[in-house]
Design a protein around this motif. Structure first.
Motif, PDB file in Angstrom:
ATOM      1  N   ASN A  89     -51.703  19.148  14.395  1.00 48.09           N
ATOM      2  CA  ASN A  89     -51.740  20.592  14.143  1.00 48.09           C
ATOM      3  C   ASN A  89     -50.612  21.069  13.235  1.00 48.09           C
ATOM      4  N   GLY A  90     -49.817  20.139  12.703  1.00 45.66           N
ATOM      5  CA  GLY A  90     -48.762  20.510  11.768  1.00 45.66           C
ATOM      6  C   GLY A  90     -47.407  20.737  12.397  1.00 45.66           C
ATOM      7  N   THR A  91     -47.311  20.722  13.725  1.00 50.29           N
ATOM      8  CA  THR A  91     -46.020  20.893  14.386  1.00 50.29           C
ATOM      9  C   THR A  91     -45.246  19.578  14.362  1.00 50.29           C
ATOM     10  N   ARG A  92     -43.944  19.677  14.485  1.00 53.73           N
ATOM     11  CA  ARG A  92     -43.095  18.491  14.415  1.00 53.73           C
ATOM     12  C   ARG A  92     -43.132  17.711  15.725  1.00 53.73           C
ATOM     13  N   ASP A  93     -43.329  16.416  15.610  1.00 52.39           N
ATOM     14  CA  ASP A  93     -43.258  15.508  16.752  1.00 52.39           C
ATOM     15  C   ASP A  93     -41.795  15.103  16.921  1.00 52.39           C
ATOM     16  N   LEU A  94     -41.117  15.745  17.875  1.00 53.09           N
ATOM     17  CA  LEU A  94     -39.672  15.596  17.998  1.00 53.09           C
ATOM     18  C   LEU A  94     -39.270  14.163  18.336  1.00 53.09           C
ATOM     19  N   ASP A  95     -40.037  13.497  19.205  1.00 52.81           N
ATOM     20  CA  ASP A  95     -39.672  12.137  19.618  1.00 52.81           C
ATOM     21  C   ASP A  95     -39.687  11.169  18.427  1.00 52.81           C
ATOM     22  N   THR A  96     -40.790  11.189  17.670  1.00 47.26           N
ATOM     23  CA  THR A  96     -40.887  10.300  16.510  1.00 47.26           C
ATOM     24  C   THR A  96     -39.858  10.666  15.444  1.00 47.26           C
ATOM     25  N   TYR A  97     -39.668  11.966  15.258  1.00 50.29           N
ATOM     26  CA  TYR A  97     -38.692  12.420  14.255  1.00 50.29           C
ATOM     27  C   TYR A  97     -37.286  11.942  14.611  1.00 50.29           C
ATOM     28  N   MET A  98     -36.915  12.043  15.873  1.00 49.71           N
ATOM     29  CA  MET A  98     -35.588  11.604  16.286  1.00 49.71           C
ATOM     30  C   MET A  98     -35.437  10.088  16.150  1.00 49.71           C
ATOM     31  N   ALA A  99     -36.514   9.347  16.485  1.00 50.92           N
ATOM     32  CA  ALA A  99     -36.446   7.879  16.372  1.00 50.92           C
ATOM     33  C   ALA A  99     -36.226   7.452  14.927  1.00 50.92           C
ATOM     34  N   ILE A 100     -37.012   8.027  14.011  1.00 55.06           N
ATOM     35  CA  ILE A 100     -36.876   7.677  12.590  1.00 55.06           C
ATOM     36  C   ILE A 100     -35.518   8.117  12.052  1.00 55.06           C
ATOM     37  N   SER A 101     -35.088   9.324  12.429  1.00 52.86           N
ATOM     38  CA  SER A 101     -33.826   9.857  11.907  1.00 52.86           C
ATOM     39  C   SER A 101     -32.640   9.033  12.377  1.00 52.86           C
ATOM     40  N   PHE A 102     -32.625   8.654  13.657  1.00 49.97           N
ATOM     41  CA  PHE A 102     -31.472   7.931  14.168  1.00 49.97           C
ATOM     42  C   PHE A 102     -31.363   6.531  13.575  1.00 49.97           C
ATOM     43  N   ILE A 103     -32.489   5.922  13.212  1.00 48.04           N
ATOM     44  CA  ILE A 103     -32.419   4.633  12.519  1.00 48.04           C
ATOM     45  C   ILE A 103     -31.752   4.814  11.161  1.00 48.04           C
ATOM     46  N   GLY A 104     -32.146   5.862  10.441  1.00 45.63           N
ATOM     47  CA  GLY A 104     -31.492   6.150   9.162  1.00 45.63           C
ATOM     48  C   GLY A 104     -30.023   6.472   9.333  1.00 45.63           C
ATOM     49  N   TYR A 105     -29.678   7.287  10.355  1.00 49.28           N
ATOM     50  CA  TYR A 105     -28.270   7.620  10.595  1.00 49.28           C
ATOM     51  C   TYR A 105     -27.456   6.379  10.946  1.00 49.28           C
ATOM     52  N   LEU A 106     -28.086   5.446  11.674  1.00 51.35           N
ATOM     53  CA  LEU A 106     -27.385   4.218  12.042  1.00 51.35           C
ATOM     54  C   LEU A 106     -26.979   3.419  10.810  1.00 51.35           C
ATOM     55  N   PHE A 107     -27.892   3.283   9.860  1.00 48.40           N
ATOM     56  CA  PHE A 107     -27.576   2.526   8.647  1.00 48.40           C
ATOM     57  C   PHE A 107     -26.566   3.273   7.778  1.00 48.40           C
TER      58      PHE A 107
END
Length: 372
Positions: free
Chosen positions: A276-294
């Motif tokens: 429906n176009g809303t943000r999936d917070l769980d997936t967003y946090m998982a992807i973001s934290f992997i990027g932040y880790l690197f």
């Protein structure tokens, strides 16, 4: 272990001969060098994986991936090594932070670049499913567009075809009703539509004639309808409507397997959103934290160098640098002195030469005067 230690010292960009004299600094630079080395290793894997998707399907895809991975990892290694080794611990804290700020920004950019391909691999299953959904939706949209264009382009023919179908259905119903009335007339059934006289009389012949006319019209309409259906079918083939079908599961698997880096990167970004176009917070946090880790991993050598206090190795290195500057200055002064002495010697030589010329001229003038 000595070889490993020396290797990590080399990775940290330290002056090994100077560092050997200060054992208290050994572990710190081993940690910095190991961080730089493993950052370059992850960069190599990330770059090779990205290049593999660029040449996916090519016979030399693996070779290109390995070659680019090695080149990319080496470039990141040299860049990180320079970033860490160029930070000067002699200045104040603010000066060190100001000096390291462009390097930190560069490290952040490198962290983003090397993390993305690895994120694609980590979320490979979810990306494939998102690509299948996208391809199926795109194919359905393509079919809808073709049908809309076809309906607009052949609106007149489609309208005529619809009228012929309606007339055919109406004639078939009318013929069935007329045939039933004819049977009633022949068998003498009395109704408001029949005479009630048994036999094939005048009324029966009239009904038979009407029935034959309707059947003839039905045959004409059926022939015209067949011709129109055949024409429209050819037009569908020409417009590509008949050959365009929704993808089956096998086709979707094949398409997701050969998807390029751009499509997979788009699908990874779409994983952060629901249908429906809303943000999936769980997936967003998982992807973001992997990027932040690197990103943190890439910035870690710079942070360690900034946070570590000034040690004896830094002091010794500063003294060596001052000594080199001093020796360079002395060498420059010596070169200037030699140049000045050379200039003075040349000047004296030129003066002597001019004196000889003047003396010779005077002697010549004196002899000519005596002759006169």
């Amino acid at each position: 272990m000595k070889k490993v230690t020396r290797f990590f010292w080399f990775c940290s960009g330290a002056h090994i001969d100077t560092l050997k004299k200060y054992p208290i600094e050994h572990n710190k630079y081993v940690g910095i060098g190991a961080t730089i080395f493993f950052t370059a290793l992850f960069a190599s894997l990330s770059g090779g994986y990205a290049m593999y998707f660029v040449f996916n399907g090519d016979a030399f895809a693996v070779g290109f991936a390995i070659l680019f991975g090695l080149l990319w990892g080496t470039a990141i290694f040299n860049m990180d090594r320079y970033i860490v080794s160029s930070i000067n611990k002699e200045g104040s804290t603010n000066q060190q932070i100001l000096q390291a700020s462009p390097r930190i920004l560069l490290a952040i950019m490198i962290g983003v670049v090397i993390s993305r391909p690895l994120e694609l691999k980590i979320f490979d299953k979810e990306i494939r499913q998102k690509l299948k959904t996208s391809y199926l939706k795109g194919q359905r949209s393509k079919i809808d567009t073709l049908e809309k264009t076809y309906n607009q382009k052949y609106a007149m023919e489609l309208g005529k075809n619809t009228d012929l179908k309606k007339e055919k259905d109406s004639l078939e119903k009318d013929i069935n009703r007329s045939r039933f009335q004819l049977n009633q007339e022949v068998f003498g059934d009395k109704t408001n539509q029949t005479s009630g006289i048994t036999g094939y009389g005048t009324y029966a012949k009239q009904k038979q004639t009407v029935l034959q006319e309707k059947e003839a019209r039905l045959k004409t309409v059926t022939d015209n309808l067949g011709q129109m259906d055949e024409y429209l079918s050819h037009r569908k083939d020409y417009e590509g409507l008949n050959s365009t079908r929704l993808f089956n599961d096998h086709q979707l698997d094949s398409l997701s397997n050969v998807a390029g880096f751009s499509d997979r990167n788009w699908a990874l970004g779409q994983l952060s959103y629901n249908a429906n176009g809303t943000r999936d917070l769980d997936t967003y946090m998982a992807i973001s934290f992997i990027g932040y880790l690197f990103i943190l991993f890439e910035c870690l050598p710079v942070f360690v160098k900034l946070m570590s206090p000034k040690g004896p190795y830094d002091t010794a290195l500063a003294k060596i640098a001052e000594a080199n500057i001093y020796m360079a200055g002395k060498e420059k002064d010596r070169d200037i002195t030699v140049t000045d002495n050379t200039y003075d010697h040349n000047l004296d030589t030129d003066i002597q030469r001019r004196k000889k010329i003047i003396t010779s001229q005077s002697d010549y003038d004196f002899e000519r005067h005596s002759y006169d």
